[in-house]
Design a protein around this motif. Structure first.
Motif, short mmCIF file in Angstrom:
data_model
loop_
_atom_site.label_atom_id
_atom_site.label_comp_id
_atom_site.label_asym_id
_atom_site.label_seq_id
_atom_site.Cartn_x
_atom_site.Cartn_y
_atom_site.Cartn_z
N PRO A 1 0.83 -1.22 0.00
CA PRO A 1 0.00 0.00 0.00
C PRO A 1 0.86 1.26 0.00
O PRO A 1 1.93 1.32 0.63
N TRP A 2 0.41 2.27 -0.72
CA TRP A 2 1.14 3.52 -0.86
C TRP A 2 1.44 4.14 0.51
O TRP A 2 2.51 4.68 0.74
N GLU A 3 0.50 4.07 1.44
CA GLU A 3 0.70 4.65 2.77
C GLU A 3 1.88 3.98 3.48
O GLU A 3 2.63 4.64 4.19
N VAL A 4 2.05 2.69 3.29
CA VAL A 4 3.18 1.98 3.90
C VAL A 4 4.49 2.44 3.27
O VAL A 4 5.48 2.69 3.99
N GLY B 1 9.54 8.12 5.02
CA GLY B 1 9.36 9.41 5.67
C GLY B 1 8.73 10.46 4.80
O GLY B 1 9.06 11.64 4.91
N LEU B 2 7.83 10.04 3.94
CA LEU B 2 7.16 11.01 3.05
C LEU B 2 5.85 11.49 3.62
O LEU B 2 5.15 10.87 4.30
#
Length: 68
Positions: A58-61, A67-68
């Motif tokens: 997943p993009w959130e991971v 650290g984005l």
């Protein structure tokens, strides 16, 4: 697809030996080929995901890990 303006080099008997293209046309052809290769790789990756042979992240991971 760019319009091509090839020049053909032949031997003494008229047998084709080489093709000359303006550099811009050559570069456009190479870019198109690279795009098609990328598309094929993306399709193969999607097929592996659909078959359950490859997982997605997943993009959130990913953002959290970097650290984005």
């Amino acid at each position: 697809m760019p319009e091509l303006h090839p020049q053909f080099l032949t031997d003494q008997d008229g047998k084709p030996l080489s093709v000359l293209l303006p550099i811009a046309e050559y570069e456009a052809l190479i870019e198109r080929l690279e795009d098609l290769e990328d598309l094929e790789e993306a399709r193969e990756a999607l097929a592996r995901i659909e078959r359950g042979e490859e997982d997605t992240i997943p993009w959130e991971v990913v953002k959290a890990e970097h650290g984005l």
